[in-house]
Design an enzyme around this catalytic site. Structure first.
Site, PDB file in Angstrom:
ATOM      1  N   ASP A 122       0.808  -1.221   0.000  1.00 58.11           N
ATOM      2  CA  ASP A 122       0.000   0.000   0.000  1.00 58.11           C
ATOM      3  C   ASP A 122       0.843   1.274   0.000  1.00 58.11           C
ATOM      4  O   ASP A 122       0.379   2.323   0.433  1.00 58.11           O
ATOM      5  CB  ASP A 122      -0.965   0.011   1.185  1.00 58.11           C
ATOM      6  CG  ASP A 122      -2.142   0.959   0.952  1.00 58.11           C
ATOM      7  OD1 ASP A 122      -2.586   1.086  -0.203  1.00 58.11           O
ATOM      8  OD2 ASP A 122      -2.612   1.580   1.920  1.00 58.11           O
ATOM      9  N   ASP A 160      -4.226  -4.657  -4.678  1.00 57.97           N
ATOM     10  CA  ASP A 160      -3.441  -3.454  -4.993  1.00 57.97           C
ATOM     11  C   ASP A 160      -2.072  -3.727  -5.578  1.00 57.97           C
ATOM     12  O   ASP A 160      -1.473  -2.819  -6.171  1.00 57.97           O
ATOM     13  CB  ASP A 160      -3.222  -2.566  -3.763  1.00 57.97           C
ATOM     14  CG  ASP A 160      -4.479  -2.043  -3.116  1.00 57.97           C
ATOM     15  OD1 ASP A 160      -5.553  -2.194  -3.707  1.00 57.97           O
ATOM     16  OD2 ASP A 160      -4.379  -1.497  -2.022  1.00 57.97           O
ATOM     17  N   ASP A 311     -11.965   1.586   5.806  1.00 64.97           N
ATOM     18  CA  ASP A 311     -10.917   1.737   4.800  1.00 64.97           C
ATOM     19  C   ASP A 311      -9.702   2.466   5.358  1.00 64.97           C
ATOM     20  O   ASP A 311      -8.623   2.408   4.772  1.00 64.97           O
ATOM     21  CB  ASP A 311     -11.443   2.521   3.593  1.00 64.97           C
ATOM     22  CG  ASP A 311     -12.546   1.785   2.866  1.00 64.97           C
ATOM     23  OD1 ASP A 311     -12.368   0.594   2.587  1.00 64.97           O
ATOM     24  OD2 ASP A 311     -13.577   2.402   2.566  1.00 64.97           O
TER      25      ASP A 311
END
Length: 337
Positions: A122, A160, A311
């Site tokens: 991330d 991701d 989130d």
């Protein structure tokens, strides 16, 4: 984590407006979904996927029932009684995996997992972390796979990870290693005889030109996977995501895919996309998990992101992955499913 094109520094965000907050909604606000839920013993009765009876949503339902918040508890069963993916811990994935696969096997169902521990995860943002190096990641994947054993399982691999290569968020010096690690992870997980693996490929609003994902996905070993995953933790509609998936599938030789429908019932938040990915207000639960998608390329609609888990620390939310009861209730209240 998660998703879409975004600025590295989030602007100050408005506090999330949730109808009725922590209190029960008045009778006039009770949705059709709540009325339908009260007449269903188990919304997941015919599902091929396992429902975690100890999920945060299930625990919240029991607390609200004890507190007399019966209408809110009925609404939240739209989440608690439906299957959602398990995200095993980075430290010790084995206990939860073994517990889930054993319980699923007793019910003749499939446990759904997310493998999420890639190094440099991330890009240092809300879900930063991951294994501290390549060898540590290989060890983690091996332990993950051995815990699955010969159980029926579906694994969504590294949300991701590929899209962050394409959008440049992950520094270039890590690209080759990441693609190699993903390729090795697919091969390792597929050594388990009844495990299906879907490599994450972002969402249509993030990498809008699907062709940009093709070569990175190939280098990351998608050919050895059962397919790819789309819309993880995002809000793009089934129609938009499926159309995007068909284009990507064509470029990948007909690879199948799965779609995260956990929170896409109202589609994405209109406006600045950099502000739309993190705990957006007004969203709703999407299509319940199923293999009956009506599309030969779509193997399943899944709830990969667990509805009600934050989130990140935006719009008044807790840290990424933490349970947020008010947000979960709003998703259920807005749901038409």
């Amino acid at each position: 984590m998660f998703r879409q094109t975004r600025t590295r520094t989030l602007a100050a965000l408005a506090v999330l407006g949730l109808a009725a907050g922590c209190s029960s909604a008045p009778e006039a606000d009770t949705t059709t979904a709540a009325r339908e839920t009260s007449s269903q013993a188990s919304p997941a009765a015919g599902s091929p996927f396992w429902v975690d009876p100890a999920s945060p949503a299930a625990q919240q339902v029991r607390r609200w029932e004890q507190q007399g918040r019966e209408r809110d508890a009925r609404l939240l069963k739209l989440i608690a009684d439906r299957p959602a993916a398990i995200w095993p811990s980075a430290e010790r994935p084995e206990p939860k995996i073994k517990e889930a696969t054993a319980a699923a096997a007793r019910e003749g169902r499939t446990a759904v997992f997310v493998a999420y521990d890639i190094p440099h995860r991330d890009c240092g943002q809300h879900s930063a972390g991951g294994a501290y190096g390549a060898d540590a990641y290989r060890d983690w994947v091996d332990r993950f796979a051995r815990a699955v054993g010969d159980s029926e399982a579906l694994v969504v691999l590294e949300p991701d990870a590929v899209a962050h290569i394409v959008d440049g968020c992950t520094p270039g010096e890590y690209h080759g290693e990441r693609e190699q690690l993903l390729s090795e992870a697919i091969v390792r997980l597929k050594r388990q005889p009844r495990t299906k693996v879907y490599l994450d490929a972002g969402n249509p609003a993030w990498i809008q030109e699907s062709w940009k994902l093709v070569e990175p996905l190939k280098r990351a070993g998608v050919a050895n996977a059962d397919g790819f995953a789309l819309n993880v933790s995002n809000f793009q509609t089934d129609e938009t995501t499926t159309e995007y998936g068909r284009r990507l599938s064509e470029d990948l030789g007909g690879k199948h895919f799965v779609v995260d429908t956990s929170r896409n019932g109202n589609g994405p938040l209109v406006g600045d996309p950099s502000q739309a990915w993190c705990n957006p207000p007004g969203r709703a639960l999407g299509t319940p998990p199923t293999k009956d998608t009506g599309d030969p390329l779509v193997d399943a609609y899944l709830w990969i992101k667990r509805p009600g888990e934050s989130d990140g620390q935006c719009r008044g939310g807790p840290s990424a992955g933490q349970w947020w009861a008010d947000y979960a209730l709003a998703l259920a209240r807005n749901s038409r499913a």
